[in-house]
Every structure is written in C-alpha cells, then in structure tokens.
Write an enzyme that holds these catalytic residues in place. Sequence first.
Site, PDB file in Angstrom:
ATOM      1  N   HIS A 127       0.885  -1.047  -0.030  1.00 11.77           N
ATOM      2  CA  HIS A 127       0.174   0.026   0.119  1.00 11.77           C
ATOM      3  C   HIS A 127       0.811   1.234   0.022  1.00 11.77           C
ATOM      4  O   HIS A 127       0.492   2.265  -0.518  1.00 11.77           O
ATOM      5  CB  HIS A 127      -0.850   0.125   1.278  1.00 11.77           C
ATOM      6  CG  HIS A 127      -1.974  -1.058   1.182  1.00 11.77           C
ATOM      7  ND1 HIS A 127      -1.698  -2.208   2.049  1.00 11.77           N
ATOM      8  CD2 HIS A 127      -3.087  -1.407   0.603  1.00 11.77           C
ATOM      9  CE1 HIS A 127      -2.835  -3.114   1.896  1.00 11.77           C
ATOM     10  NE2 HIS A 127      -3.510  -2.575   1.058  1.00 11.77           N
ATOM     11  N   LYS A 154      -1.020  -6.516  -8.166  1.00 11.91           N
ATOM     12  CA  LYS A 154      -0.725  -7.766  -7.369  1.00 11.91           C
ATOM     13  C   LYS A 154      -2.333  -8.684  -7.762  1.00 11.91           C
ATOM     14  O   LYS A 154      -2.376  -9.724  -7.776  1.00 11.91           O
ATOM     15  CB  LYS A 154      -0.685  -7.422  -6.009  1.00 11.91           C
ATOM     16  CG  LYS A 154      -1.370  -8.660  -4.886  1.00 11.91           C
ATOM     17  CD  LYS A 154      -0.254  -9.592  -4.765  1.00 11.91           C
ATOM     18  CE  LYS A 154      -0.586 -10.786  -3.768  1.00 11.91           C
ATOM     19  NZ  LYS A 154      -1.759 -10.941  -3.356  1.00 11.91           N
ATOM     20  N   SER A 156       1.072  -9.167   0.894  1.00 10.82           N
ATOM     21  CA  SER A 156      -0.318  -9.265   0.835  1.00 10.82           C
ATOM     22  C   SER A 156      -0.703  -9.175   2.449  1.00 10.82           C
ATOM     23  O   SER A 156      -0.325  -9.750   3.164  1.00 10.82           O
ATOM     24  CB  SER A 156      -0.918 -10.710   0.245  1.00 10.82           C
ATOM     25  OG  SER A 156      -1.963 -10.672   0.536  1.00 10.82           O
ATOM     26  N   ARG A 203      -3.108 -11.094   3.380  1.00  9.46           N
ATOM     27  CA  ARG A 203      -3.312 -12.197   4.017  1.00  9.46           C
ATOM     28  C   ARG A 203      -1.905 -13.052   4.277  1.00  9.46           C
ATOM     29  O   ARG A 203      -1.863 -14.078   4.955  1.00  9.46           O
ATOM     30  CB  ARG A 203      -4.068 -13.039   3.074  1.00  9.46           C
ATOM     31  CG  ARG A 203      -5.514 -12.384   2.883  1.00  9.46           C
ATOM     32  CD  ARG A 203      -6.410 -13.359   1.922  1.00  9.46           C
ATOM     33  NE  ARG A 203      -7.784 -13.039   2.178  1.00  9.46           N
ATOM     34  CZ  ARG A 203      -8.557 -12.119   1.207  1.00  9.46           C
ATOM     35  NH1 ARG A 203      -7.950 -11.845   0.127  1.00  9.46           N
ATOM     36  NH2 ARG A 203      -9.692 -11.846   1.306  1.00  9.46           N
TER      37      ARG A 203
END
Length: 289
Positions: free
Chosen positions: A41, A154, A190, A192
């Site tokens: 980000h 991504k 990520s 996750r």
Amino acid sequence: MTLNPNETVLVHTRAQLEAARAGRIGDVAVVMTMGALHEGHQALFRAARQSAKTVVATIFVNPLQFGPNEDFDRYPRALEADLKLCQESEVDVVFAPTVDEVYPGGDPLVRIVPGPMGEVYEGAHRPGHFSGMLTIVNKLINLTAPDYVFFGQKDAQQLALVRRMVLDLNLPVEVVAVPTEREPDGMARSSRNRYLSAQERVSALALSRALFAGATQAAPDAIRDAVREVLAEAGRAQPPVVLDYLALVDPRDFTEIADPGYAGPAVLAVAAKVGATRLIDNLPLEIGG
Ligand code: PAF
C-alpha cells in the site's frame, strides 16, 4: 477527526469527507484499501503522492465482496497502525466509513455486473466477489471524485475489471497501475500473508518462484510448463502448495492465451492454498517482446 491539523485527516462520514476536501485545490488521487496496510500500500501511496496534490486513502472492509465462507469476520482490522502508515506516507485524508455509511439502504439491490471477465479464475473461485468489488469501487469513485485511482498489479484481474468498468461506464477517472511490491525473497506482499505460519510461508514462496521460472521462457507452452514444474514440487512439500489455477491470459480481457505463437502483453497468474490460506500472485509479461 483531525490527527494533526497539518497532516492526515481521518473522516468517517460522507459529510466529513466533503468538508475535508473543501478548499483543497489541484488533482486528487485515491488509493482504495481494506486496511491492514503494508509496504504494498505504501508503494501505492508513494505513486499517488507523486501524481496529485491531494491523496485520499479509503479504508473499508467491504462485506459485499466476501463469500459466506470467506474471511470477512477475521479479515485483519488495524485502524491505528493503518493511520500511522498513512501519516508516514503523507496521505492527506483517510476515509474510513462504517458499513451503514457506505450502504445506507442496507444490502444494495443494484450492483455492478462484471460480465464474463469476472466469472473466470478468481471470479469462478469466489462467486459474487467481483460484483461486490466493482460495486464498492464505483461507489468510492462517486464519493471521493478523484482524478486518479491507483491499483496494485498484485490483484491483476481486479485491476483489469476496474479498467474495463471505467471504460464501459465512462467514469471520469484515470486508472493507474502500480507494480507488485515483493519481499526480498520474492514473496508478493499481501495483507493475508500474516495468516501464514513460518513453515507455510516457506512453502508459499513457491508461488513467486514458479512465476519467475515461467518468465524466463519465451513461448506460452514453455512458460506454463516451467511454472507447473516448480508447483508440482511444491505440491509435495510440507505443508503442500495446493494449486487452484495457473493462468496465462491477455490482460485486457483475461482470456487464456491459446495460440502457441502469441506475441504481446500477458499476465501469468497463480492461485493456491497453503494450509488454510489462499494466496494469489502474478507477473505481467511481454511475450515475444
Ligand atoms: O483490493 C482491495 O483491497 C479491495 O478489493 C478494494 C479495491 C479496496 C475494494 O474493496
């Protein structure tokens, strides 16, 4: 709520967002996120910062894009840490609305239909996901009225669908793609990734390794074979990488590249499960280039 009068402003409602934007002159760039912010980000914020006078980040875990058995409830929420990262990235306004603020009429009856491009790969695995994603992206474009929206490569299929929605619905905004941020060993960053145990992370590294092996090849079949070879070995690792799909597609419409002599842009994408965590990764390629 102002965190610091000269720095990042945090707002939760549409009225607060309008007030925070009032009086600001120049271009506006928006980075849409679901929070749990990381270096990926930050790269989006950096790119946005370079392009526009005002940078707005949205933080909203969108229930519409999660299936009934997906991780909506356990999706990481870390507003305080996210705000710190936004401040460090010189984001001007953070819009972190509640579900009621975004969907004042409750579950929306009218939604964006992604069409055939939204039914394959991630769309096949996650029915309704892309409709929910496009619906919130469309709403957030309406609410934040940006000149530019920044998306990471991504989520390549998401990016392709957002581009197509902007084209097909004549949305007055420019979509800017930002390359995937990777950890030093190649793993795509990520939100996750934080679900992975140390052992699972070692296995998961095979996804990027497979993509980079594919990228060394020149023709579609050889590219796919190289990826399969790495993933077959990873399938025998402990814990195993359980492949969901391997795709070599045209980035404009996400159709599989069938022509063995194809030359042009492509996206090489994989999705796999490691333990309970489902991961995706991809590389943009220029075949025959
Ligand atoms: O990529 C994401 O984080 C989400 O899909 C997005 C674009 C913020 C929409 O909820």
